[in-house]
Design an enzyme around this catalytic site. Sequence first.
Site, PDB file in Angstrom:
ATOM      1  N   HIS A 134       0.834  -1.204   0.000  1.00  6.81           N
ATOM      2  CA  HIS A 134       0.000   0.000   0.000  1.00  6.81           C
ATOM      3  C   HIS A 134       0.874   1.261   0.000  1.00  6.81           C
ATOM      4  O   HIS A 134       1.233   1.780   1.053  1.00  6.81           O
ATOM      5  CB  HIS A 134      -0.893  -0.022   1.257  1.00  6.81           C
ATOM      6  CG  HIS A 134      -1.971   1.010   1.283  1.00  6.81           C
ATOM      7  ND1 HIS A 134      -3.149   0.838   1.974  1.00  6.81           N
ATOM      8  CD2 HIS A 134      -2.065   2.238   0.735  1.00  6.81           C
ATOM      9  CE1 HIS A 134      -3.914   1.901   1.836  1.00  6.81           C
ATOM     10  NE2 HIS A 134      -3.280   2.777   1.099  1.00  6.81           N
ATOM     11  N   HIS A 194       1.546   5.156  -2.197  1.00  4.25           N
ATOM     12  CA  HIS A 194       1.015   6.138  -3.148  1.00  4.25           C
ATOM     13  C   HIS A 194       2.214   6.918  -3.703  1.00  4.25           C
ATOM     14  O   HIS A 194       2.669   7.868  -3.080  1.00  4.25           O
ATOM     15  CB  HIS A 194       0.071   7.114  -2.441  1.00  4.25           C
ATOM     16  CG  HIS A 194      -1.080   6.455  -1.735  1.00  4.25           C
ATOM     17  ND1 HIS A 194      -2.305   6.263  -2.329  1.00  4.25           N
ATOM     18  CD2 HIS A 194      -1.203   5.946  -0.475  1.00  4.25           C
ATOM     19  CE1 HIS A 194      -3.137   5.677  -1.462  1.00  4.25           C
ATOM     20  NE2 HIS A 194      -2.490   5.469  -0.332  1.00  4.25           N
ATOM     21  N   LEU A 195       2.730   6.466  -4.851  1.00  9.46           N
ATOM     22  CA  LEU A 195       3.943   7.118  -5.368  1.00  9.46           C
ATOM     23  C   LEU A 195       3.639   8.319  -6.267  1.00  9.46           C
ATOM     24  O   LEU A 195       4.561   8.976  -6.749  1.00  9.46           O
ATOM     25  CB  LEU A 195       4.866   6.106  -6.055  1.00  9.46           C
ATOM     26  CG  LEU A 195       5.397   4.986  -5.133  1.00  9.46           C
ATOM     27  CD1 LEU A 195       6.502   4.198  -5.816  1.00  9.46           C
ATOM     28  CD2 LEU A 195       5.869   5.494  -3.783  1.00  9.46           C
ATOM     29  N   LYS A 220      -8.497  -1.704  -5.841  1.00 16.88           N
ATOM     30  CA  LYS A 220      -8.684  -0.859  -4.651  1.00 16.88           C
ATOM     31  C   LYS A 220     -10.057  -0.227  -4.720  1.00 16.88           C
ATOM     32  O   LYS A 220     -10.417   0.430  -5.694  1.00 16.88           O
ATOM     33  CB  LYS A 220      -7.606   0.234  -4.606  1.00 16.88           C
ATOM     34  CG  LYS A 220      -7.745   1.197  -3.424  1.00 16.88           C
ATOM     35  CD  LYS A 220      -7.427   0.516  -2.104  1.00 16.88           C
ATOM     36  CE  LYS A 220      -7.528   1.457  -0.905  1.00 16.88           C
ATOM     37  NZ  LYS A 220      -6.444   2.409  -0.804  1.00 16.88           N
ATOM     38  N   ASP A 250       1.137   2.484   3.848  1.00 14.59           N
ATOM     39  CA  ASP A 250       0.236   3.538   3.358  1.00 14.59           C
ATOM     40  C   ASP A 250       1.053   4.819   3.138  1.00 14.59           C
ATOM     41  O   ASP A 250       0.615   5.911   3.499  1.00 14.59           O
ATOM     42  CB  ASP A 250      -0.934   3.770   4.327  1.00 14.59           C
ATOM     43  CG  ASP A 250      -1.976   4.726   3.762  1.00 14.59           C
ATOM     44  OD1 ASP A 250      -1.911   5.070   2.566  1.00 14.59           O
ATOM     45  OD2 ASP A 250      -2.863   5.141   4.538  1.00 14.59           O
ATOM     46  N   HIS A 307       2.668  14.101   0.982  1.00 15.34           N
ATOM     47  CA  HIS A 307       2.150  15.413   0.568  1.00 15.34           C
ATOM     48  C   HIS A 307       3.225  16.429   0.957  1.00 15.34           C
ATOM     49  O   HIS A 307       3.991  16.193   1.899  1.00 15.34           O
ATOM     50  CB  HIS A 307       0.840  15.738   1.295  1.00 15.34           C
ATOM     51  CG  HIS A 307      -0.275  14.787   0.991  1.00 15.34           C
ATOM     52  ND1 HIS A 307      -0.972  14.817  -0.194  1.00 15.34           N
ATOM     53  CD2 HIS A 307      -0.809  13.766   1.716  1.00 15.34           C
ATOM     54  CE1 HIS A 307      -1.897  13.856  -0.181  1.00 15.34           C
ATOM     55  NE2 HIS A 307      -1.809  13.194   0.954  1.00 15.34           N
ATOM     56  N   GLY A 345      -2.740  12.048   4.779  1.00 13.78           N
ATOM     57  CA  GLY A 345      -1.773  11.044   4.336  1.00 13.78           C
ATOM     58  C   GLY A 345      -0.387  11.353   4.878  1.00 13.78           C
ATOM     59  O   GLY A 345      -0.006  12.516   4.986  1.00 13.78           O
TER      60      GLY A 345
HETATM   61  C1  NCD Z   1      -3.951   8.523   1.061  1.00 10.92           C
HETATM   62  C2  NCD Z   1      -3.350   9.472  -0.006  1.00 10.92           C
HETATM   63  O1  NCD Z   1      -2.952  10.571   0.347  1.00 10.92           O
HETATM   64  O2  NCD Z   1      -3.259   9.063  -1.159  1.00 10.92           O
HETATM   65  N1  NCD Z   1      -4.202   9.255   2.263  1.00 10.92           N
HETATM   66  C3  NCD Z   1      -4.361   8.772   3.498  1.00 10.92           C
HETATM   67  O3  NCD Z   1      -4.696   9.553   4.383  1.00 10.92           O
HETATM   68  N2  NCD Z   1      -4.164   7.514   3.798  1.00 10.92           N
HETATM   69  C4  NCD Z   1      -5.187   7.889   0.509  1.00 10.92           C
HETATM   70  C5  NCD Z   1      -5.700   6.729   1.333  1.00 10.92           C
HETATM   71  O4  NCD Z   1      -5.060   5.651   1.376  1.00 10.92           O
HETATM   72  O5  NCD Z   1      -6.738   6.867   1.952  1.00 10.92           O
HETATM   73 ZN    ZN Z   2      -6.848   4.434   2.180  1.00 14.54          ZN
END
Ligand code: NCD
Ligand code: ZN
Length: 430
Positions: A57, A59-60, A140, A295, A299, A314
């Site tokens: 999990h 987010h790149l 997802k 996760d 940001h 995030g």
């Molecule tokens: C994630 C994101 O910023 O992409 N943010 C988060 O708070 N976990 C999205 C997600 O996994 O809900």
């Molecule tokens: Zn999530």
Amino acid sequence: MSLLFSNCKLFTHLGRVNGDVLVGEDGKIAKIGHNLASDETINLHGKLLLPGLIDPHVHLRDPGQTYKEDFYTGTCAALAGGVTTILDMPNNSPPIISQQRLNEKNSVAKTKAVCDYGFHIGATDSNALEAQNSNAVAMKLYMGSTTGDLLVENENSLQNIFSTFKRTIVVHAEDNKCIKEASVAVYHAAENHNKMRPPLCAEISLKKAIDLTKKHSAKLHVAHMSTGGEVELVKQAKKSGLRVSCEVTPQHLFLTEEATREKGNFARLNPPLRSKSDQQALWANLSSVDCIATDHAPHTIEEKQKPYDEAPSGLPGLETTLPLLLDAFSRKRISLEEIVRLTSFGTSQVFGLVGKAQLAVGFDADFVVVDLEKETRVENGDLWTKCNWSPFDGMKLKGQVVQTFLRGNEVFDGENICVKQGSGKNVNWK
Ligand code: NCD
Ligand code: ZN
């Protein structure tokens, strides 16, 4: 050229394995034993050798939001954290919801990634069949709104997704209607994030996802499980024989909602940091958890400094996850076997990843070398992730990644990334 790892302490999810590890020219483990001959030897001087981490999990942000992270910086952060395989989330801008978008992301990863990778496809109201026929590792499904536009609320769409998609459905379970209702009466501020999106919303949503899983004999994986109530739901589902698995994040294991008072948006994620008792429920039930996921959701500092209603949720985590777990090991909170199970073996089982995550003959030689005595301090400004901050800033941790190997090649030497962009490969699944 064959390569021998000698004088190392090997740990698998089952315990200590005695012996040296011989890696063949193909980058796979050829033999584990004693007195093995090789072209080259790396003496690890008693350090720990674990399977490289598999993070399901991350987010790149690439393509679309490369000012936050890209496939090179994100996978550098992975290797520096001992993570050798990542599964990337689809909430890009625009979202990854078709085979064509998967192909576009793949062509980016192919030229930039330094660790191995796979992709999740995002669920929409109408793409269940395309997702099923795509080459994504899993789907997802966002049942609550979070970063990006992906969200499925419509009852018929949900029925269609669970009846059509046969691989793993990874669910972000937070009921959107419940969130909307809860947030009306709450003063909007980071320290109230857990009240804006309370545990009840996660539990309502997860119950719905489990009911759908049961009805359609689907396969469900619960992303970032964060509450005691969800733990009970997952345990019940497993007990009744449903194909349900779950992950927890280091954020929810090592921080509570208290952190939002001090760190504001820099401790804000979805689902929110919870109460001490929710946190304790996760620790007390780790044996029912299948894997740990970072996760990793970077940001920029500027975005996080905005007022609550404008700031994104995030937190980054690729570089800090293993050090946090090793530190927990030094405090006797978790065993090494359990760390290996949760960070590699368990993940490979949930997602059916082929040739990964085992210290056994024929598997990829993806290793992380760990110095259990080395202490480091997490510091903003001193990270590989492009966002260059961490919610764990200032924490002193015992146990550090000193080397990472991918398919037998040294890819991180403790200070530098030692491979070229684009050397990561697409992971196989079945
Ligand atoms: C994630 C994101 O910023 O992409 N943010 C988060 O708070 N976990 C999205 C997600 O996994 O809900
Ligand atoms: Zn999530």
